[in-house]
Scaffold this active site. Structure first.
Site, PDB file in Angstrom:
ATOM      1  CG  LEU A  56      -6.849   8.918   1.098  1.00 48.66           C
ATOM      2  CD1 LEU A  56      -6.914   9.141  -0.372  1.00 48.66           C
ATOM      3  CD2 LEU A  56      -7.563  10.124   1.704  1.00 48.66           C
ATOM      4  CD  GLU A  88      -2.896  16.699   1.670  1.00 46.19           C
ATOM      5  OE1 GLU A  88      -2.146  16.004   2.358  1.00 46.19           O
ATOM      6  OE2 GLU A  88      -2.422  17.461   0.630  1.00 46.19           O
ATOM      7  CE  LYS A  98      -4.379  -1.228   1.612  1.00 46.74           C
ATOM      8  NZ  LYS A  98      -5.810  -0.985   2.232  1.00 46.74           N
ATOM      9  N   GLY A 102      -3.839  16.930   8.048  1.00 49.10           N
ATOM     10  CA  GLY A 102      -4.143  16.707   9.156  1.00 49.10           C
ATOM     11  C   GLY A 102      -3.310  16.222  10.343  1.00 49.10           C
ATOM     12  CD  GLU A 129       0.164  15.919   7.313  1.00 47.07           C
ATOM     13  OE1 GLU A 129      -0.335  16.894   7.920  1.00 47.07           O
ATOM     14  OE2 GLU A 129      -0.326  15.092   6.925  1.00 47.07           O
TER      15      GLU A 129
END
Length: 262
Positions: A67, A133, A26, A141, A113
């Site tokens: 997601l 995003e 993934k 986030g 991030e």
């Protein structure tokens, strides 16, 4: 070889903890379970190691948020999930030891991030960086609005989010988001060498660098300078620092040399 049943691998190499995201199929997308495992690994590293390296098993560092899991969350669960990312990444950024990220392939969305929460970022020539995003109707986030914006500036971050712009390793280095660029396949080895060098530093100084510097950046100039004086004085009083200074003064420690000098 990675344990295929383990979401995050952990190995101790001397004084360096090596932490690997282990969902290669993934592209190392981050689920809630991955966040929990990553935080546990960072806490363990703080107890056992003097420095840490975070990397991704397989060709990609991290493609960001899973997601498929996120899309099914109610609003308040999504808020709490974001706060869990903040807690886990704070364990890395403001923990007890410095971390180096070794980036190849995708460092996208939450992957960028995560990289931004480490103190040094090594990218090989296959690395690419994106914040998609905007096109996905979501918002960062995992602390990116603070950490990534401070690295590359809010205008450049907005460019990436609004347009879907994808940067290679050299462009991201020019923007300030990457600290070292190396040839393909060398990111992990280079990150380990840096971490081994960092692990040789005085522990208090490493702790002060990763904890005092970002806080000083949040202060006024006068408050920052006062805090700097306090931290500098504390650092110089440790037994480790006093021994290292004696070694230097008595010519048992090497002097700083210009690049390329033997």
């Amino acid at each position: 070889m990675a344990d295929t049943g383990t979401l995050v691998t952990y190995e101790l190499h001397g004084a360096v903890a090596r932490i690997g995201l282990n969902r290669a199929a993934k592209r190392n997308a981050v689920s809630d379970a991955v966040i929990d495992a990553l935080e546990a690994a960072a806490i363990r590293a703080g107890r056992e190691a003097r420095a840490g390296v975070i990397f991704g098993h397989g060709p990609h560092f991290c493609a960001g948020l899973d997601l498929s899991e996120h899309s099914e969350k109610p609003l308040f669960e999504a808020v709490l999930g974001s706060r869990r990312w903040h807690e886990a990444f704070d364990r890395i950024e403001r923990g007890t030891i410095p971390f180096v990220s070794a980036i190849s392939g995708a460092a996208v969305g939450g992957g960028l991030e995560l990289a931004a929460s480490t103190h040094l970022r090594v990218a090989d020539s296959t690395a690419f960086f994106a914040l998609p995003e905007g096109s996905r109707g979501i918002f960062v986030g995992g602390g990116g609005s603070v950490r990534i914006a401070r690295l590359i500036g809010p205008a450049r971050m907005a460019d990436m989010m609004l347009t879907g712009r994808v940067l290679d390793a050299e462009d991201m280095e020019r923007w300030g988001g990457v600290t070292h660029v190396v040839p393909e396949g060398q990111a992990l080895d280079h990150a380990m060498r840096l971490a081994e060098r960092i692990a040789e530093n005085a522990q208090f100084t490493n702790y002060a660098i990763i904890n005092a510097l970002p806080r000083i950046a949040d202060m006024s100039s006068e408050d920052g300078l006062f805090t700097e004086s306090m931290v500098a004085s504390l650092a110089s009083m440790t037994e480790d620092a006093q021994q290292r200074l004696r070694d230097f003064l008595e010519k048992r420690a090497a002097r700083v040399k210009a690049p390329g000098d033997d």
